[in-house]
Design a protein around this motif. Structure first.
Motif: not given
Length: 447
Positions: A194, A226-228
């Motif tokens: 992430y 957060l970016y997955r």
């Protein structure tokens, strides 16, 4: 090329990225950087804004040459290029052009690799071919959703025999390794990667559902996200991260993200296909391709070879070239595991595209071309009417073939040759006039 994701990046994220680049790998007003990436690919921004914030010069590679490694090498020499950016597959072809007789790249200090996993053997080749230059190789990883790359690792000889690390997070960015419940995983345990920090985008323009699925609340910092990434990794004891592959079915072929499900759907639309599975295939290290497996409807209207040829045409009418599998194998059934899901590990070795045996190369020109094709494609015998792309060829292999033809016949042979003449016979007809009266010189037929 599909529907754009519409990533709503921020100026702060991109500014941070460029300022970090300049602090980590300083460029000077007298330096030059080669802009060779098409503008629709996010990495092109690095080639533009990094040199400009340093007062350096952006050298624009002429249109149509961005896939030509010889042209890139020539321009890098002629214009004293200080920094270059590649996906690993293109870096491989570029290094093929770095020979002892070539003008040395004495000004090249930084080569950045991203977009695909960087192989240890490619790192070793880089250090061998550019040993007499000041160049360093930097492996970077990230996503458009976090202002491109969020981690960086400068490669050393330690990376010749082990997985090349992704490195550590760049300034003001964050990388976490989490389990399925968004809990941190210990060192040595695989998890999903992430990304967060100042580089994080706002989301996807006009798509709240997709944004919510990919940009999740930060489990440790309330009010942030957060970016997955969908990538899996593992953290070593020294804190560096190693890439383990995709968590979902998405694959990368030569730096392009591809959803196999889209190809599978297109295959199933063919009246002769009952079911289909598409996966990534690497017949030799570094040569990544797509392989398809199908089951047919009963009774089958066509023989296997005829059906494969028909399917290739079917896909060609509906998908871009890079999404067409290099092989299509007909199975009695698609293997499944205990959960009823496709068992990719049980799939057989991909079947090479069908080859006719009726027409073999004849004459010096056809024999020269056929020899080069056999070497590059890794296929001992080829029909002179077989289409290069149907045999598993792609744009990067095309540059290898043209490079060998240039060595054998003329340095002026254009890269477009193979796209305009995609069979051995038509290519031989196009270059036959360049053949010496006595045939090609010894040792120059396929090197």
């Amino acid at each position: 090329t599909g529907t754009p994701k519409g990533v709503a990046s921020t100026h702060a994220g991109w500014t941070n990225r460029m300022q970090w680049m300049q602090a980590q790998y300083p460029l000077h007003p007298g330096d030059t950087v080669l802009h060779k990436t098409v503008l629709s690919f996010d990495d092109s921004a690095v080639e533009i804004f990094w040199p400009l914030i340093a007062g350096a010069t952006v050298v624009m590679l002429p249109p149509g040459l961005h896939r030509d490694p010889r042209a890139i090498a020539d321009w890098s020499s002629d214009h004293h290029i200080a920094a270059l950016h590649f996906v690993p597959s293109m870096l491989t072809l570029f290094l093929d052009e770095i020979t002892p007789t070539r003008q040395p790249l004495t000004h090249l200090r930084h080569v950045i690799s991203s977009g695909e996993a960087l192989r240890p053997d490619l790192v070793a080749t880089f250090h061998d071919r550019l040993a007499h230059t000041p160049a360093h190789l930097h492996n970077q990883w990230g996503a458009t959703e976090v202002s491109i790359d969020s981690t960086s690792h400068t490669c050393t000889t330690d990376d010749h025999d082990a997985d090349v690390p992704l490195g550590r997070a760049i300034a003001n960015n964050e990388v976490l390794l989490l389990d399925e419940h968004l809990n941190p995983v210990p060192d040595g345990i695989p998890g999903e990667l992430y990304l967060g920090g100042v580089g994080l985008a706002r989301g996807y323009l006009g798509d709240a559902r997709k944004t919510a699925a990919a940009f999740l609340p930060h489990p440790e910092v309330p009010g942030t996200r957060l970016y997955r990434t969908g990538d899996r990794g593992i953290r070593r004891a020294d804190g560096s991260l190693v890439f383990l592959g995709r968590a979902d079915s998405q694959v990368k072929i030569r730096g392009i993200r591809i959803e196999p499900a889209e190809i599978e759907h297109t295959l199933r639309r063919h009246p002769g296909v009952n079911d289909a599975v598409v996966t990534k295939w690497e017949p030799v290290p570094g040569d990544q391709r797509l392989a398809a497996y199908i089951t047919v409807r009963q009774p089958a209207a066509l023989g296997d070879d005829e059906l494969v040829a028909d399917l290739t045409a079917h896909l060609g009418d509906r998908l871009p070239l890079y999404m067409i599998p290099s092989s299509i194998t007909v199975l009695d059934r698609i293997p499944v595991n205990a959960n009823g899901k496709t068992d990719h590990r049980a799939l057989p070795e991909p079947k090479a595209a069908a080859e006719e045996t009726a027409t073999r190369a004849s004459g010096a020109a056809e024999e020269l071309v056929a020899g080069i094709w056999s070497e590059v494609l890794g296929r001992p015998e080829l029909d002179v009417h077989a289409n290069f792309f149907a045999l598993g060829g792609h744009s990067l292999l095309a540059t290898r073939i043209v490079s060998r033809l240039r060595t054998a016949l003329s340095p002026d042979i254009p890269l477009a040759l193979i796209f305009d003449n995609p069979t051995i016979r038509t290519m031989a007809e196009a270059v036959g006039h360049l053949l010496p009266a006595s045939g090609p010189a010894d040792g120059r037929t396929s090197r």
